[in-house]
Design a protein around this motif. Sequence first.
Motif, PDB file in Angstrom:
ATOM      1  N   ASP A 122       0.845  -1.190   0.000  1.00 48.25           N
ATOM      2  CA  ASP A 122       0.000   0.000   0.000  1.00 48.25           C
ATOM      3  C   ASP A 122       0.883   1.245   0.000  1.00 48.25           C
ATOM      4  O   ASP A 122       2.053   1.198   0.388  1.00 48.25           O
ATOM      5  CB  ASP A 122      -0.915  -0.002   1.235  1.00 48.25           C
ATOM      6  N   TYR A 123       0.342   2.350  -0.432  1.00 44.62           N
ATOM      7  CA  TYR A 123       1.093   3.598  -0.464  1.00 44.62           C
ATOM      8  C   TYR A 123       1.267   4.168   0.941  1.00 44.62           C
ATOM      9  O   TYR A 123       0.366   4.070   1.788  1.00 44.62           O
ATOM     10  CB  TYR A 123       0.373   4.629  -1.343  1.00 44.62           C
ATOM     11  N   THR A 124       2.400   4.784   1.177  1.00 39.75           N
ATOM     12  CA  THR A 124       2.634   5.478   2.445  1.00 39.75           C
ATOM     13  C   THR A 124       1.904   6.812   2.420  1.00 39.75           C
ATOM     14  O   THR A 124       1.426   7.274   1.368  1.00 39.75           O
ATOM     15  CB  THR A 124       4.139   5.718   2.664  1.00 39.75           C
ATOM     16  N   ALA A 125       1.824   7.462   3.587  1.00 41.20           N
ATOM     17  CA  ALA A 125       1.141   8.758   3.679  1.00 41.20           C
ATOM     18  C   ALA A 125       1.818   9.793   2.787  1.00 41.20           C
ATOM     19  O   ALA A 125       1.147  10.600   2.122  1.00 41.20           O
ATOM     20  CB  ALA A 125       1.118   9.222   5.129  1.00 41.20           C
ATOM     21  N   GLU A 126       3.154   9.784   2.760  1.00 44.28           N
ATOM     22  CA  GLU A 126       3.868  10.745   1.933  1.00 44.28           C
ATOM     23  C   GLU A 126       3.622  10.496   0.451  1.00 44.28           C
ATOM     24  O   GLU A 126       3.474  11.439  -0.338  1.00 44.28           O
ATOM     25  CB  GLU A 126       5.374  10.685   2.239  1.00 44.28           C
ATOM     26  N   GLU A 127       3.572   9.225   0.062  1.00 51.77           N
ATOM     27  CA  GLU A 127       3.293   8.904  -1.344  1.00 51.77           C
ATOM     28  C   GLU A 127       1.884   9.331  -1.722  1.00 51.77           C
ATOM     29  O   GLU A 127       1.641   9.821  -2.832  1.00 51.77           O
ATOM     30  CB  GLU A 127       3.480   7.409  -1.586  1.00 51.77           C
TER      31      GLU A 127
END
Length: 494
Positions: free
Chosen positions: A407-412
Motif C-alpha cells: 500500500d502507499y505510504t502517507a507521503e506517497e
Amino acid sequence: MPVFDFSNSKTEKKDPECTYTTFQSNEKVPSPEKPILIIDNKSRQWKHHSCGVFSNPNQKSSFEFKEKDGVFPADILKIDARFVSLVKWLGENHISVRLSGQNTEDGYAIYKIRETAFGGAGKLSAEDGFLQFMIERLLASNAPTELPDGDEEDEDGDDMKLTSIQSITDFMTCAGRTMPDNIRLWARRNLAVARSHEVSQEERRHAQRALSIMMNIQWKNNYFESIDPVEARRILDEELYGMEKVKQRIIETIIQINRTHTLPAYGLLLVGPAGTGKSQIAYAVARILKLPWTTLDMSSINDPEQLTGSSRVYANAKPGIIMEAFSMAGESNLVFIINELDKATNGKGNGNPADVLLTLLDNLGFTDNYMECMVPTVGVYPIATANDKAQISAPLMSRFAVIELPDYTAEEKKVIFSKFALPKVLKRMSLKEEECVVAPDGLDAVIEQFADTTGIRDLEQAAEHIAANALYQIEVNHVSSVIFDADMVKKLFE
C-alpha cells in the motif's frame, strides 16, 4: 511450382509455361522497391494505376491490361511467394482489379491490388474489403517455406462475406497457409461439414460459426521484436507513481523478451490491496508490449463451462469466454488480464472455474468445447490480479511470477493527490490550478481523512469532491478562487 493456366480455350492444349519466379519476402508494407509482384514492361510502360484481369491466353502466367487503345497482355516475371495462391485465385475467378505500381528496370513493380466494380475502373466494388482482408493477412505472415499445391475445390455460392461459406473457402485457398497446421486441417474438416447435406442444419450452422470465428483471428508466431526499456520505463512512470521494485521487475521482464524474442514462461500475478494500481500496471504492460488486451473478471464466473464453451450437441451451444477473447482481440498474441483471481468460486458442483486456466497458463494450447480445436497460446501473456493470494490454489500460483504491491505510504499519497489526482480532475472540469488550491494543512487533512483506506481510489474521489465544491463556489458565489484549508476539508467530508 504452380503455373497459372486460366484459359478456357477449346484449342489444342499446350504444356503450360511458367513465366515467373518466386521470391521470399517478409515485408509488412509493400512498396515499388519491395513489391508484391513484377510484370514485364519492355514492350510498353504501364500507368501508375492500371486496370485489367489476371489471365493466361497463351498458356503463360500473365496480366491483361485494359487500356483505352485495347487490351495488352504482359507476362508475370516475379511474385512474392506469399501471394502465389491469391494471384491464381484472382485469375481463375476473372476478378477485375486495379494495380498500383511503378515502372522500374526490372519491370512494372506492383505494390497494391484493389478490386474494381464490374465494367468500371473508378468505383471499387464491395468485395474489395474481402480482398484487402486477405492481402493484409498475407502481408502479416512470414514467407512460406514451401509453395501450396493449389488443388483446393471452389464452389459457386453466396455473397463474399467473412462469415459466408464462399468467403471462407476463398480464404482457405488464398491465405490458408497463414494459419497453423492443426487449425488449417481443422478448418478443412469443418468446411466439409458446413458444405455437407448429410448432416443436420444445426451441425452445419455450428461448423460455419466456428469457422467464422477462426478466420477472424490472425494467427501470429511467437517472435517478439525488441522493446525500448527507456520507453517502457516512461510508460510505467506515467501510469504509476513510486513502486520502484514493481517497475524494476517489469523492466527485467522486458530485457528478457529482448534477449529471447519470446514471452517469459510465466505470467505475472499482481497481489496487493484494492486501489493500488494493479489493473493500471496490467494495461501499461500491454502498451509496452504493443499487444491488444482483454479482461476476464473471475468474480463473475461461477461455472467452468463459461470459460470452456459448450458442446455442439446442444442447439444453443456457444464458445467460451476465452475463445471469444481471442475473437475480440482479432489475433493470437494478446495480453490476457485476469482480474480478481482470488474471487473465483465453485459453482453448480462443477469445480473451481479458475482451474480451467491451467492449460492456458501452461502455453501448451487451449481447447474450447465448442471449437473442438487446440488454439496455440504461445503468444498469450497472462497478467492476473488478486487481493489475497492465500485464496488461490497452489497449481495456479505455480504458473505465475508473483509481484507484491504494498500500500502507499502517507507521503506517497500526498504526492499522488497533489501531483496526479487533483490536476487530472481540474483539467477534466476545465478549472485552472489557481482556482482550486489545497493548502498544506488541507492536504494533511485529506490524507488523515482516508488514512484507514487502502489504495488511492478514495483520494481520487476526494479530489473530485473538492474540485466540484470549488466549481460550485465559483459559479454560484462568484468567487475567483477557493483555497481549502484543514477546517474546510474536514467540514466538506463530515
